[in-house]
Design a protein around this motif. Sequence first.
Motif, PDB file in Angstrom:
ATOM      1  N   ILE A 126      45.323  34.076  38.671  1.00 53.10           N
ATOM      2  CA  ILE A 126      44.629  34.880  37.604  1.00 53.10           C
ATOM      3  C   ILE A 126      44.916  36.495  37.656  1.00 53.10           C
ATOM      4  CG2 ILE A 126      42.071  36.036  37.523  1.00 53.10           C
ATOM      5  CD1 ILE A 126      41.910  33.281  36.938  1.00 53.10           C
ATOM      6  N   LYS A 127      45.197  36.842  36.427  1.00 57.52           N
ATOM      7  CA  LYS A 127      45.584  38.384  36.122  1.00 57.52           C
ATOM      8  C   LYS A 127      44.035  38.888  35.533  1.00 57.52           C
ATOM      9  CE  LYS A 127      49.683  37.432  36.765  1.00 57.52           C
ATOM     10  NZ  LYS A 127      50.290  37.766  38.130  1.00 57.52           N
ATOM     11  N   LEU A 128      43.941  39.945  36.217  1.00 62.88           N
ATOM     12  CA  LEU A 128      42.803  41.093  36.062  1.00 62.88           C
ATOM     13  C   LEU A 128      42.948  41.356  34.503  1.00 62.88           C
ATOM     14  CD1 LEU A 128      42.118  42.707  39.281  1.00 62.88           C
ATOM     15  CD2 LEU A 128      40.771  40.530  38.452  1.00 62.88           C
ATOM     16  N   SER A 129      41.833  41.333  33.744  1.00 62.84           N
ATOM     17  CA  SER A 129      42.088  41.721  32.290  1.00 62.84           C
ATOM     18  C   SER A 129      41.614  43.316  32.246  1.00 62.84           C
ATOM     19  CB  SER A 129      40.656  41.449  31.468  1.00 62.84           C
ATOM     20  OG  SER A 129      41.026  39.960  31.215  1.00 62.84           O
ATOM     21  N   GLY A 130      41.031  43.998  33.182  1.00 62.17           N
ATOM     22  CA  GLY A 130      40.925  45.326  33.215  1.00 62.17           C
ATOM     23  C   GLY A 130      39.879  45.844  34.398  1.00 62.17           C
TER      24      GLY A 130
END
Length: 330
Positions: free
Chosen positions: A194-198
């Motif tokens: 997972i990559k954090l959107s913001g």
Amino acid sequence: MGSICTSKEVERELLPFLRIYKDGKIERLSGTPYVPPCLEDPKTGVASKDITIREDPLIRARIHLPKLEPVHERPEKLPILVYFHGGGFCIESAFSLVEHRYLTTLVTEAKIIAVSIEYRLAPECSVPTIYDDCWEGLQWVASHSVDGGAATEEPWLADHGDFHRIFVAGDSSGANIAHNVLMRAGRDPIVGGIKLSGAYLTHPYFWGSEPIGSEPKTDHDKELPRLVWDFLYPTAKDGIDSPMMNPFVTGAPSLAGLGCGRLLVSVAEKDLLRDRGLKYCEAVKASGFKGEVEAVDFEGEDHAFHIVTFEKESALVLIKRLAAFLNKSC
């Protein structure tokens, strides 16, 4: 003379937050009442429930789900906000009245799923361990993106969570926690890749030994932000200038390492922490951070106004601004 009741003997106190007695008892002097979750909020229709992330030591969370339109095909997928409440690391709760009301309002406005982490509090729990609790909470949420990844699957997340749109956020000390979680996300993998959107930080709790901007020049070391940190984490390496509290101190890890795509920092004119929040925002921009960075400054308002007085017009303006940030297309 009779024997003195040790439970009444005060060993230390951190006013206005808590008092520690010689027998080890801790009395919290501030904070709002706990409120139960509700499967349908009468005003907004938001559903909430409390779940357990880990049994021992205990980490819990309150999940808020907006009212959804009936669907006949696949369930509607919504952005996920992993949230860390404020309270100087030592008071308040994911179950507190003010935090519950605020997130119910935000969830309605933004149409998101919010997972508010009930991390353990200081001084019973050390500040770095609080960061670990919140990191574990984020990992638990992310584990729902992997088939069989969640030890105890939460159907609201599994059915309605959009794992391509995960955000972290916090207010005050919760914003400090969010920063430290973001720095870890830049170093360590999140379950499922997972990559954090913001992320958004409202009125972030940062401080340092040297005054900046409009901060008091005399007795700076006696201001409440310094007293809280020294009381709760007296063994911190570099004290108040630990990068955990002073993220732009000389020698701190580069803020380019923040593990998210977009960042919003909100400050308030009358907040003692205002100038630190603005400097943080500028430091992130100057660091080489590859994402978008925005700052929002509210005139005439004080610390955590959007939570303490969440129904006033300026609070609703900020909540709408946060909702727009969460809903913005990448």
